[in-house]
Design a protein around this motif. Structure first.
Motif, PDB file in Angstrom:
ATOM      1  N   CYS A  53     114.225 -23.993  16.508  1.00 47.97           N
ATOM      2  CA  CYS A  53     113.003 -23.513  15.861  1.00 47.97           C
ATOM      3  C   CYS A  53     112.262 -24.669  15.191  1.00 47.97           C
ATOM      4  N   GLU A  54     110.928 -24.642  15.287  1.00 42.67           N
ATOM      5  CA  GLU A  54     110.136 -25.742  14.742  1.00 42.67           C
ATOM      6  C   GLU A  54     109.698 -25.497  13.301  1.00 42.67           C
ATOM      7  N   SER A  55     109.882 -24.292  12.805  1.00 37.49           N
ATOM      8  CA  SER A  55     109.703 -24.113  11.354  1.00 37.49           C
ATOM      9  C   SER A  55     110.740 -23.126  10.822  1.00 37.49           C
ATOM     10  N   CYS A  62     112.311 -18.795  13.033  1.00 36.53           N
ATOM     11  CA  CYS A  62     111.180 -18.068  12.434  1.00 36.53           C
ATOM     12  C   CYS A  62     110.702 -16.930  13.327  1.00 36.53           C
ATOM     13  N   GLY A  63     110.904 -17.090  14.641  1.00 38.22           N
ATOM     14  CA  GLY A  63     110.464 -16.043  15.556  1.00 38.22           C
ATOM     15  C   GLY A  63     108.998 -16.145  15.950  1.00 38.22           C
ATOM     16  N   GLN A  64     108.275 -17.121  15.399  1.00 37.65           N
ATOM     17  CA  GLN A  64     106.832 -17.206  15.631  1.00 37.65           C
ATOM     18  C   GLN A  64     106.411 -18.469  16.388  1.00 37.65           C
ATOM     19  N   CYS A  65     107.112 -19.575  16.166  1.00 43.98           N
ATOM     20  CA  CYS A  65     106.669 -20.877  16.685  1.00 43.98           C
ATOM     21  C   CYS A  65     106.827 -20.933  18.215  1.00 43.98           C
ATOM     22  N   CYS A  68     110.464 -20.813  19.375  1.00 40.26           N
ATOM     23  CA  CYS A  68     111.069 -19.473  19.314  1.00 40.26           C
ATOM     24  C   CYS A  68     110.571 -18.600  20.464  1.00 40.26           C
TER      25      CYS A  68
HETATM   26 ZN   LIG Z   1     110.529 -20.750  15.198  1.00 41.69          ZN
END
Ligand SMILES: [Zn+2]
Length: 360
Positions: A53-55, A62-65, A68
């Motif tokens: 994950c990048e954040s 995070c599930g958003q980047c 993910c």
């Molecule tokens: Zn992420």
């Protein structure tokens, strides 16, 4: 597709393990081990998501980047999953449309008519080598999740050992195993260990009830406290206690030899590993009763296992347990399934009745 998540009983360990403090000195190879059926592979996959994950938040994905999103769709270029073909096939049926299958097992799929391998083959390890020697696509980490590590054969284990001896930069290997004692010791010595304990009954039961499992407590006990194994049993329609086991135990508790022919018929449709597990658990319950302790696996059969325990010699019950472990290893390929079942049951019955076994 969705991002793999930690089971509730693993979240605390995961947060501590993947937290910022730890990550600065994160080892490049980990051996994640513990009882079968507690969700270790899911743990490793969720950890991989967190590492890629990048954040990350608190170490978690995070599930958003973009990382993910790719990971969730099975397309993250810096992720590899290594497992035997037979495991990939079994899992592929469970997670239909998993895009990752193609990427990882392309050569396995092309292999055509031969039976799917139950081992991690050297070709799979070689493929990792070339992948790990190119730059990472996203400038972050590369993560390999490999399981079950005990299915590495001598050649592939040595191939992996060679990679770990000169670890590729920015690459994390997560090896998952139920049986670390069956791994090449030099390979184990290259890994940091992350033991995962058997979860406490409360979160395990709560989770099983959330999944709609009937008889959650009995299923959990029958699975030795391993919630994912209990869930799989329930999903497959396996009752917490098989009727054949009742027949077997009831006769033994009365000091009578069970009707083995009838039981062997019932075992015909059950994988050998499964019924041997049940016998082994029964042997443990009997040994516990002999030590004045309560039944761990079959609480509903506690009075019967106590009666068996009164009659059987302690040494023979312990020996039976070890012997069943060896039978479990050859259970996948007995020469004659019925004879094998007959023999195992006869040995178990003789040990419980304190008699010399008759050979089948
Ligand atoms: Zn992420």
């Amino acid at each position: 597709m969705s991002l793999p998540r930690f089971y509730p009983w693993h979240e605390e360990t995961a947060r501590a393990w993947l937290g910022e403090e730890q990550r600065r000195r994160f080892a490049h190879a980990w051996l994640i081990h513990g009882l079968a059926g507690i969700g270790k592979v899911e743990f490793a996959r969720a950890a991989a998501a967190g590492l890629l994950c990048e954040s990350p938040q608190d170490g978690m994905a995070c599930g958003q980047c973009p990382a993910c999103t790719w990971y969730a769709s099975g397309n993250h270029p810096d992720f590899r999953r290594v497992r035997p073909e037979a495991v990939a096939l079994a899992e592929g049926q469970a997670e239909e449309g998993d895009a990752e299958e193609e990427a990882v097992d392309a050569d396995g799929k092309k292999a055509g008519k031969r039976a799917p391998s139950r081992e991690i083959r050297i070709e799979q390890i070689r493929a990792l080598e070339s992948w790990a020697n190119t730059g990472t696509h996203r400038g972050g980490l590369r993560v390999v999740v490999l399981y079950p590590a005990e299915t590495l054969n001598t050649i592939s284990a040595n191939g992996l050992l060679k990679i770990l001896e000169e670890p590729p930069p920015q690459t994390v290997f997560l090896l998952v195993s139920d049986a670390p004692d069956r791994l090449l010791p030099t390979l184990v010595s290259r890994c940091r260990r992350l033991p995962l304990g058997t979860p406490a009954p409360e979160p395990a039961l709560a989770w099983l009830q959330e999944q709609g499992v009937q008889d959650a407590a009995a299923q959990l006990a029958a699975a030795g406290g391993a919630p994912v194994a209990a869930w799989r049993r329930a999903e497959a329609g396996v009752p917490p206690r098989a009727p054949w086991l009742d027949t077997f135990v009831t006769a033994l508790a009365q000091g009578k030899p069970p009707d083995l022919g009838q039981i062997v018929d019932a075992l015909d449709k059950i994988p050998a590993a499964e019924w041997i597990d049940a016998l082994q658990r029964l042997a443990i319950d009997v040994a516990l009763a002999q030590a004045g302790m309560g039944a761990r696996y079959f609480p509903d059969l506690a009075s019967q296992s106590a009666k068996i325990g009164e009659r059987a010699e302690r040494g023979r019950v312990a020996e039976l347990s070890r012997w069943l472990t060896r039978q479990r290893r050859i259970a996948d390929h007995p020469l004659n399934a019925r004879l094998f079942a007959q023999d195992v049951l006869a040995q178990a019955s003789a040990a419980c009745l304190g008699r010399r076994p008759k050979r089948a």
